[in-house]
Design an enzyme around this catalytic site. Structure first.
Site, PDB file in Angstrom:
ATOM      1  N   ASP A  69       0.796  -0.983  -0.114  1.00 22.84           N
ATOM      2  CA  ASP A  69      -0.085  -0.011   0.262  1.00 22.84           C
ATOM      3  C   ASP A  69       1.057   1.272   0.103  1.00 22.84           C
ATOM      4  O   ASP A  69       1.893   0.943   1.163  1.00 22.84           O
ATOM      5  CB  ASP A  69      -1.120  -0.152   1.312  1.00 22.84           C
ATOM      6  CG  ASP A  69      -1.805   0.807   1.358  1.00 22.84           C
ATOM      7  OD1 ASP A  69      -1.736   1.513   0.736  1.00 22.84           O
ATOM      8  OD2 ASP A  69      -2.432   1.018   2.324  1.00 22.84           O
ATOM      9  N   TYR A 163      -9.355  16.198  -7.638  1.00 21.46           N
ATOM     10  CA  TYR A 163      -8.413  14.979  -8.610  1.00 21.46           C
ATOM     11  C   TYR A 163      -7.595  16.059  -9.391  1.00 21.46           C
ATOM     12  O   TYR A 163      -6.962  15.035  -9.501  1.00 21.46           O
ATOM     13  CB  TYR A 163      -9.814  14.046  -8.820  1.00 21.46           C
ATOM     14  CG  TYR A 163      -8.622  13.160  -9.980  1.00 21.46           C
ATOM     15  CD1 TYR A 163      -8.465  12.504  -9.910  1.00 21.46           C
ATOM     16  CD2 TYR A 163      -9.117  13.565 -11.585  1.00 21.46           C
ATOM     17  CE1 TYR A 163      -7.950  11.502 -10.475  1.00 21.46           C
ATOM     18  CE2 TYR A 163      -9.003  12.807 -12.402  1.00 21.46           C
ATOM     19  CZ  TYR A 163      -7.990  11.780 -12.187  1.00 21.46           C
ATOM     20  OH  TYR A 163      -7.753  10.471 -12.615  1.00 21.46           O
TER      21      TYR A 163
END
Length: 272
Positions: A69, A163
């Site tokens: 991760d 984003y």
């Protein structure tokens, strides 16, 4: 084209574009480090680090699946060290892992904002940081980041500003690394698709089957990345490339084979 004995570290490579790049380079003989979270298959998404590793081996490459991760620095450090220990170094880093949330300011929860910055910006930065010592010793070393040209047209900032700025951060990191790492002969470039790419994210999050049919397959990005990695690192750096531009510069002008629906209308990707 051969990538024999070159080691490619790819984040988010358990499916989609990352998987396509892994298989393309494996077919040319590369060692592929599949660095991603998925170890159990999600029926909505498909793919795990192990399924891709099996496909890499079948394609002719050597595979190292590592669960990581990239929000966790210790996991990044361990993954990079394991890759270098297994294959003797790292020659190429492909920053493919990314999170998306196409919502406006009011509709973007803090946890989604944090996720995009933790993966797209901080994660990309930290993976690159820990790969640099190995890239300095690599064979024609490249960093490729999947992010768009910085386009300040208000439509992209106004539609989903959180984003957008996270992806532009990735592109600006690329430009910064190109300058910073120039003395070491390490190339840093970004690449972005001209059209939407048929992945699980397109089907599940953005436009369903209708948008899938107006997309190109991930193979176009894989082929463009392979061509980019053939270029001499010392002389090809600091660019925000578009996939089809790389192909056309290499003399590949018939792109119909990449269309999900040959002859159909294609959907331009974001930021273009």
């Amino acid at each position: 084209m051969t990538f024999q004995n070159r080691t490619i570290f790819i984040t988010g490579a358990s499916r989609g574009i990352g998987e396509a790049i892994a298989l393309r380079l494996a077919a040319a003989g590369a060692n592929i480090v599949i660095a991603a979270k998925s170890v159990e298959e999600d029926p909505r998404l498909g793919g795990t680090i192990y399924s891709v590793a099996e496909a890499v081996e079948k394609a002719g490459g050597k595979a190292l699946p590592i669960q990581v991760d990239i929000r966790e620095e210790a996991q990044i450090q361990a993954a990079v060290q394991k890759a270098a220990d297994t294959f003797g170094g790292i020659d190429v880093l492909i920053n493919n892992a990314s999170a998306i949330q196409l919502t406006n300011t009011e509709q973007t929860p803090a946890k989604r904002f944090d996720l995009m910055y933790d993966i797209n910006v901080r994660g990309t930065f930290l993976v690159t940081q820990h790969c640099i010592p190995w890239l300095k010793k690599g064979n024609n070393p490249h960093i490729i980041t999947l992010s768009p040209p910085v386009n300040l047209a208000p439509v992209w900032l106004g539609s989903h500003v959180a984003y957008t700025i996270s992806k532009y951060n990735m592109s600006m990191l690329t430009l910064g690394w190109a300058e910073e790492l120039k003395p070491f002969g390490i190339a840093a470039n970004s690449i972005w698709p001209a059209t939407t790419i048929a992945t699980a994210a397109i089907r599940n999050l953005l436009g369903g089957e209708a948008l899938m049919q107006r997309s190109r397959t991930p193979a176009i990005m894989a082929d463009a990345v392979a061509l980019l990695l053939e270029k001499t690192a010392a002389t090809c750096s600091g660019n925000n490339f578009i996939d089809e531009t790389i192909l056309k510069e290499a003399g590949i002008t018939d792109l119909e084979k990449y269309a999900v629906t040959p002859g159909g209308k294609l959907q331009p990707d974001l930021f273009l």
